[in-house]
Write a protein that holds these residues in place. Structure first.
Motif, short mmCIF file in Angstrom:
data_model
loop_
_atom_site.label_atom_id
_atom_site.label_comp_id
_atom_site.label_asym_id
_atom_site.label_seq_id
_atom_site.Cartn_x
_atom_site.Cartn_y
_atom_site.Cartn_z
N ARG A 192 67.35 14.90 46.00
CA ARG A 192 68.24 15.61 45.08
C ARG A 192 67.65 15.64 43.67
O ARG A 192 67.71 16.67 42.99
N ALA A 193 67.08 14.52 43.23
CA ALA A 193 66.51 14.46 41.88
C ALA A 193 65.38 15.47 41.73
O ALA A 193 65.30 16.20 40.73
N PHE A 194 64.48 15.52 42.73
CA PHE A 194 63.36 16.45 42.63
C PHE A 194 63.84 17.89 42.72
O PHE A 194 63.44 18.75 41.93
N LEU A 195 64.70 18.17 43.71
CA LEU A 195 65.13 19.55 43.92
C LEU A 195 65.92 20.07 42.73
O LEU A 195 65.77 21.24 42.34
N SER A 196 66.73 19.23 42.12
CA SER A 196 67.49 19.64 40.95
C SER A 196 66.56 20.00 39.79
O SER A 196 66.73 21.03 39.13
N ALA A 197 65.56 19.15 39.55
CA ALA A 197 64.60 19.42 38.48
C ALA A 197 63.74 20.64 38.81
O ALA A 197 63.39 21.43 37.92
N PHE A 198 63.42 20.81 40.08
CA PHE A 198 62.63 21.96 40.51
C PHE A 198 63.39 23.26 40.27
O PHE A 198 62.83 24.25 39.78
N VAL A 199 64.67 23.26 40.58
CA VAL A 199 65.51 24.44 40.35
C VAL A 199 65.52 24.79 38.86
O VAL A 199 65.38 25.95 38.46
N ASP A 200 65.69 23.78 38.01
CA ASP A 200 65.69 24.02 36.56
C ASP A 200 64.36 24.62 36.11
O ASP A 200 64.32 25.54 35.28
#
Length: 205
Positions: A102-110
């Motif tokens: 979740r941490a990576f995917l959230s930052a990736f989306v941003d």
């Protein structure tokens, strides 16, 4: 996460990750012009002369900063790669696969929403991937680390495919004009939710 509506213009995007100063030097002007040309014509369809024409200078002026188009390609996408590595490193410090994912995917989306053009080049243009893999031997290792964060280091082919689809799908959807009516916050929430559902562990039957 930014709050504008729809995909930003290239000029807007250059004001963030790519352009780092108000008064840009000649090298940065080449990078900015190249990104605009790559976005419109693709790397293979862009010549050094086209970049020079877009800048209003001679091709010799471009050669002063870069000897080959591959050097320009690497300079254009390197900031995105470095940000990706930073994001990955931060996610890897989290405890638990679900939390890391979740941490990576959230930052990736941003990152994708803020720099749609740049990330689309990195993930979709085969010429860019060729240059990056040639000039950055660690790139495939970075991809492996991302997969490990999203679906675990011992994931099978099905999980690895899901990871790849999640990443490329996020990039494609963020750049799609079909979702231009959504705010960045709305689009980001949908992208994160879709990505998490794609990489969610499958229940055994």
């Amino acid at each position: 996460m930014t709050t504008g509506v729809g995909p930003p213009s290239i000029a807007h995007e250059l004001g963030g990750l790519v352009t780092t100063t108000v008064t840009r030097d000649g090298r940065q002007r080449v990078i900015d012009a190249a990104l605009a040309q790559f976005a419109q014509y693709g790397v293979e369809g862009t010549s050094l002369q086209m970049i020079a024409d877009a800048m209003g200078v001679t091709k010799a002026a471009v050669y002063y900063h870069f000897k080959t188009k591959d050097e320009i390609v690497l300079a254009v996408v390197s900031p995105a790669i470095e940000q990706l590595v930073l994001t990955l490193g931060e996610a890897e410090t989290r405890r638990g696969r679900a939390t890391r994912a979740r941490a990576f995917l959230s930052a990736f989306v941003d990152l994708v929403i803020g720099h749609r053009v740049l990330l689309t080049l990195l993930y979709d243009d085969v010429a860019v991937l060729r240059v990056v893999r040639t000039e950055r031997p660690d790139f495939d290792q970075i991809a492996d680390r991302i997969s490990a964060v999203l679906v675990g280091p011992d994931a099978g082919p099905a999980e690895e495919v899901a990871s790849a689809v999640a990443l490329t799908g996020i990039v494609a959807a963020a750049a799609s004009p079909d979702f231009a009516e959504l705010t960045d916050a709305e689009l980001g929430a949908h992208l994160l939710d879709a990505g998490l559902r794609l990489i969610a562990p499958r229940r055994r039957r």
